[in-house]
Design a protein around this motif. Sequence first.
Motif, PDB file in Angstrom:
ATOM      1  N   MET A   1       0.855  -1.186   0.000  1.00 32.29           N
ATOM      2  CA  MET A   1       0.000   0.000   0.000  1.00 32.29           C
ATOM      3  C   MET A   1       0.888   1.232   0.000  1.00 32.29           C
ATOM      4  N   ASP A   2       0.835   1.966  -1.102  1.00 30.64           N
ATOM      5  CA  ASP A   2       1.633   3.176  -1.229  1.00 30.64           C
ATOM      6  C   ASP A   2       0.867   4.428  -0.842  1.00 30.64           C
ATOM      7  N   ALA A   3      -0.463   4.346  -0.933  1.00 29.69           N
ATOM      8  CA  ALA A   3      -1.292   5.523  -0.677  1.00 29.69           C
ATOM      9  C   ALA A   3      -2.678   5.087  -0.216  1.00 29.69           C
ATOM     10  N   LEU A   4      -3.327   5.967   0.504  1.00 32.05           N
ATOM     11  CA  LEU A   4      -4.729   5.792   0.873  1.00 32.05           C
ATOM     12  C   LEU A   4      -5.520   6.631  -0.121  1.00 32.05           C
ATOM     13  N   VAL A   5      -6.366   5.978  -0.903  1.00 34.16           N
ATOM     14  CA  VAL A   5      -7.124   6.678  -1.934  1.00 34.16           C
ATOM     15  C   VAL A   5      -8.457   7.138  -1.356  1.00 34.16           C
ATOM     16  N   LEU A   6      -8.649   8.447  -1.358  1.00 36.50           N
ATOM     17  CA  LEU A   6      -9.879   9.052  -0.854  1.00 36.50           C
ATOM     18  C   LEU A   6     -10.762   9.418  -2.039  1.00 36.50           C
ATOM     19  N   SER A   7     -11.978   8.947  -2.031  1.00 33.93           N
ATOM     20  CA  SER A   7     -12.926   9.230  -3.098  1.00 33.93           C
ATOM     21  C   SER A   7     -13.727  10.485  -2.745  1.00 33.93           C
ATOM     22  N   SER A   8     -13.714  11.454  -3.641  1.00 31.76           N
ATOM     23  CA  SER A   8     -14.402  12.717  -3.348  1.00 31.76           C
ATOM     24  C   SER A   8     -15.906  12.526  -3.179  1.00 31.76           C
ATOM     25  N   GLU A   9     -16.512  11.583  -3.901  1.00 31.09           N
ATOM     26  CA  GLU A   9     -17.954  11.383  -3.770  1.00 31.09           C
ATOM     27  C   GLU A   9     -18.345  10.892  -2.374  1.00 31.09           C
ATOM     28  N   CYS A  10     -17.392  10.367  -1.613  1.00 31.65           N
ATOM     29  CA  CYS A  10     -17.681   9.935  -0.244  1.00 31.65           C
ATOM     30  C   CYS A  10     -18.109  11.106   0.640  1.00 31.65           C
ATOM     31  N   LEU A  11     -17.715  12.317   0.259  1.00 37.01           N
ATOM     32  CA  LEU A  11     -18.150  13.494   1.010  1.00 37.01           C
ATOM     33  C   LEU A  11     -19.656  13.694   0.941  1.00 37.01           C
ATOM     34  N   LEU A  12     -20.285  13.061  -0.032  1.00 35.33           N
ATOM     35  CA  LEU A  12     -21.716  13.245  -0.268  1.00 35.33           C
ATOM     36  C   LEU A  12     -22.556  12.083   0.234  1.00 35.33           C
ATOM     37  N   SER A  13     -21.953  11.166   1.002  1.00 37.49           N
ATOM     38  CA  SER A  13     -22.669   9.957   1.393  1.00 37.49           C
ATOM     39  C   SER A  13     -22.575   9.654   2.880  1.00 37.49           C
ATOM     40  N   LYS A  14     -23.697   9.261   3.426  1.00 34.47           N
ATOM     41  CA  LYS A  14     -23.748   8.777   4.810  1.00 34.47           C
ATOM     42  C   LYS A  14     -22.821   7.581   4.989  1.00 34.47           C
ATOM     43  N   TRP A  15     -22.619   6.805   3.921  1.00 34.73           N
ATOM     44  CA  TRP A  15     -21.848   5.561   3.997  1.00 34.73           C
ATOM     45  C   TRP A  15     -20.443   5.715   3.438  1.00 34.73           C
ATOM     46  N   GLY A  16     -20.028   6.935   3.160  1.00 36.81           N
ATOM     47  CA  GLY A  16     -18.726   7.166   2.545  1.00 36.81           C
ATOM     48  C   GLY A  16     -17.559   6.878   3.465  1.00 36.81           C
ATOM     49  N   PHE A  17     -16.379   6.866   2.871  1.00 39.84           N
ATOM     50  CA  PHE A  17     -15.129   6.630   3.586  1.00 39.84           C
ATOM     51  C   PHE A  17     -15.214   5.387   4.469  1.00 39.84           C
ATOM     52  N   TRP A  18     -15.527   4.281   3.800  1.00 45.18           N
ATOM     53  CA  TRP A  18     -15.584   2.967   4.460  1.00 45.18           C
ATOM     54  C   TRP A  18     -16.606   2.952   5.594  1.00 45.18           C
ATOM     55  N   ASP A  19     -17.658   3.726   5.416  1.00 44.34           N
ATOM     56  CA  ASP A  19     -18.723   3.851   6.421  1.00 44.34           C
ATOM     57  C   ASP A  19     -18.156   4.300   7.772  1.00 44.34           C
TER      58      ASP A  19
END
Length: 125
Positions: A1-19
Amino acid sequence: MDALVLSSECLLSKWGFWDGAEPDALLDLLDERGMDYPEDWTAVLRRLIREDLIPALDQRVEVVDIETCHNPIRARTVDGVDVVDQWTKVDTDVELTPETVAVPIARVLQVLEEERPSQRARLRT
């Protein structure tokens, strides 16, 4: 694992960022390195979002912290438009770019260490 990938659409979801939970790949990396798990993943995640994801976005995003067992940091507005109604939608009407931001693992580990309660106490004195 070289990086933690953050998805911008997770900012718009109750379940974002691995819940709101620690990503399994990060926990595996910590195991491999013999490192302790985060004591407060929410604090680590919130910092990574504020300091690494949001500055990389093409849109102006205002976030809010939420005390929950789900995603603890979400967009309140995007370019001045309220997006709270998007939090529980499966497909959001809002597009954030770029879609992802890769945070180098060294940066993630730095924030993880800085957010340990014992470290925070040392930094304040």
